[in-house]
Design a protein around this motif. Structure first.
Motif, PDB file in Angstrom:
ATOM      1  N   ARG A   1      15.749  -7.529   7.140  1.00  0.00           N
ATOM      2  CA  ARG A   1      15.073  -8.697   7.725  1.00  0.00           C
ATOM      3  C   ARG A   1      15.092  -8.620   9.249  1.00  0.00           C
ATOM      4  O   ARG A   1      14.089  -8.846   9.905  1.00  0.00           O
ATOM      5  CB  ARG A   1      15.742  -9.984   7.255  1.00  0.00           C
TER       6      ARG A   1
ATOM      7  N   ASP B   1      14.405 -15.351   3.419  1.00  0.00           N
ATOM      8  CA  ASP B   1      13.392 -14.773   2.543  1.00  0.00           C
ATOM      9  C   ASP B   1      14.050 -14.065   1.363  1.00  0.00           C
ATOM     10  O   ASP B   1      15.079 -13.392   1.507  1.00  0.00           O
ATOM     11  CB  ASP B   1      12.537 -13.770   3.314  1.00  0.00           C
TER      12      ASP B   1
ATOM     13  N   THR C   1       8.781  -3.047   0.656  1.00  0.00           N
ATOM     14  CA  THR C   1       7.446  -3.650   0.665  1.00  0.00           C
ATOM     15  C   THR C   1       6.659  -3.391  -0.620  1.00  0.00           C
ATOM     16  O   THR C   1       5.579  -3.937  -0.796  1.00  0.00           O
ATOM     17  CB  THR C   1       6.630  -3.138   1.859  1.00  0.00           C
TER      18      THR C   1
ATOM     19  N   ARG D   1       4.169 -11.937  -0.878  1.00  0.00           N
ATOM     20  CA  ARG D   1       3.627 -10.922   0.030  1.00  0.00           C
ATOM     21  C   ARG D   1       4.817 -10.265   0.701  1.00  0.00           C
ATOM     22  O   ARG D   1       5.541 -10.876   1.485  1.00  0.00           O
ATOM     23  CB  ARG D   1       2.727 -11.557   1.080  1.00  0.00           C
ATOM     24  N   LEU D   2       5.054  -8.997   0.406  1.00  0.00           N
ATOM     25  CA  LEU D   2       6.228  -8.285   0.891  1.00  0.00           C
ATOM     26  C   LEU D   2       5.906  -7.623   2.236  1.00  0.00           C
ATOM     27  O   LEU D   2       5.647  -6.433   2.317  1.00  0.00           O
ATOM     28  CB  LEU D   2       6.691  -7.253  -0.143  1.00  0.00           C
ATOM     29  N   SER D   3       5.941  -8.416   3.285  1.00  0.00           N
ATOM     30  CA  SER D   3       5.597  -7.929   4.618  1.00  0.00           C
ATOM     31  C   SER D   3       6.702  -7.035   5.160  1.00  0.00           C
ATOM     32  O   SER D   3       7.894  -7.275   4.938  1.00  0.00           O
ATOM     33  CB  SER D   3       5.388  -9.100   5.582  1.00  0.00           C
ATOM     34  N   SER D   4       6.310  -6.022   5.901  1.00  0.00           N
ATOM     35  CA  SER D   4       7.269  -5.112   6.526  1.00  0.00           C
ATOM     36  C   SER D   4       7.828  -5.765   7.783  1.00  0.00           C
ATOM     37  O   SER D   4       7.103  -6.037   8.737  1.00  0.00           O
ATOM     38  CB  SER D   4       6.587  -3.787   6.873  1.00  0.00           C
ATOM     39  N   LEU D   5       9.149  -6.038   7.789  1.00  0.00           N
ATOM     40  CA  LEU D   5       9.795  -6.665   8.928  1.00  0.00           C
ATOM     41  C   LEU D   5      10.595  -5.668   9.759  1.00  0.00           C
ATOM     42  O   LEU D   5      10.727  -5.829  10.970  1.00  0.00           O
ATOM     43  CB  LEU D   5      10.709  -7.798   8.445  1.00  0.00           C
TER      44      LEU D   5
ATOM     45  N   THR E   1      12.714  -2.532   5.276  1.00  0.00           N
ATOM     46  CA  THR E   1      12.230  -3.591   4.384  1.00  0.00           C
ATOM     47  C   THR E   1      11.552  -2.980   3.161  1.00  0.00           C
ATOM     48  O   THR E   1      10.725  -2.066   3.281  1.00  0.00           O
ATOM     49  CB  THR E   1      11.214  -4.491   5.099  1.00  0.00           C
TER      50      THR E   1
ATOM     51  N   CYS F   1      13.980  -9.734   1.177  1.00  0.00           N
ATOM     52  CA  CYS F   1      14.511  -8.849   2.221  1.00  0.00           C
ATOM     53  C   CYS F   1      15.876  -9.280   2.745  1.00  0.00           C
ATOM     54  O   CYS F   1      16.267  -8.883   3.842  1.00  0.00           O
ATOM     55  CB  CYS F   1      13.513  -8.745   3.371  1.00  0.00           C
TER      56      CYS F   1
END
Length: 257
Positions: A195, A134, A171, A161-165, A169, A137
């Motif tokens: 990530r 990705d 976001t 879409r900056l998802s929290s992993l 991360t 991240c």
């Protein structure tokens, strides 16, 4: 015995690199000004390159790159692209850092692993060739975003879409843009468990002679010392490796005339 270089061949490639720098068309006058050579010499080089198929004339005195480069590019891709040239650089880097190392290219919105080298110890982090990372991240992904064209970067940010992993991360798009600006200024990217919480990495760009990023090299592993205590030393080794990678891909004497 010292190798003898042919100045005319080097100058011909300097002319070709003028086109690679973003100009689709050039005239003899423009070539003469850029390379500080006389107009007659510029004409002779351009017409010789046209005869060889390296250039084509689109109007009287106006030249473009020839289609021979499309054929050569396809041949390079069939023979494995840059990965074979980068592999010895990665092997040497893994020996020196005692960490796993990899190189990537960028495809659409992800960094893709094209080559890797593993350390000579029992435990290490591994990755498969072809694995996609990705962009927002990972060290490689952020590096590619930082050095890509503004329009492409904005298109990515608009769609992402900056998802929290993990807890680290990034976001927020504003925060990510600030991070990318820092990467451009400092010349490296890091992954501080963004990530996967237990994977850390440092990555540096590999540029062509015109300053366009063509690959990235990284050192990665499960110890956060990679991005903390060992950061300075690892970055020195990565930057040396990036210089070796540029030489492996494009040869020496980039500024020779």
């Amino acid at each position: 015995m010292t190798s003898q270089l042919n100045g005319s061949v080097l100058k011909a490639f300097r002319i070709l690199e003028l086109f690679a720098a973003g100009r689709s068309e050039m005239t003899a006058g423009e070539v003469a000004r850029e390379l500080k050579i006389n107009l007659i010499t510029a004409h002779r080089f351009l017409h010789t390159l046209e005869q060889a198929g390296a250039l084509r004339m689109t109007a009287r005195g106006v030249f473009r790159l020839g289609y021979i480069f499309a054929d050569l590019g396809e041949r390079v891709s069939r023979e494995g692209g840059p990965a074979p040239a980068l592999q010895p650089v990665l092997d040497d880097l893994a020996r020196k850092t005692h960490e796993a190392c990899m190189a990537t290219r960028f495809d659409h919105d992800k960094a893709v692993c094209i080559a890797k080298a593993l350390p000579e110890r029992a435990l290490y982090v591994d990755i498969r060739i072809g694995s996609q990372l990705d962009a927002y991240c990972t060290a490689h992904g952020k590096l590619w975003l930082a050095f890509m064209e503004d329009e492409k970067r904005q298109a990515y940010l608009d769609a992402a879409r900056l998802s929290s992993l993990t807890a680290t991360t990034i976001t927020g798009k504003s925060a990510l843009m600030q991070e990318l600006a820092r990467i451009r200024e400092d010349g490296f990217a890091l992954n501080d468990g963004e990530r996967e919480s237990d994977i850390f990495a440092l990555a540096v760009p590999v540029f062509n002679r015109n300053g366009t990023m063509v690959s990235a090299l990284s050192t990665f592993g499960s110890n956060n010392a990679i991005v903390t205590q060992r950061r300075s030393g690892l970055l020195d080794q990565l930057r040396n490796a990036a210089n070796d990678a540029q030489t492996a891909l494009y040869g020496t004497g980039a500024n020779a005339v």
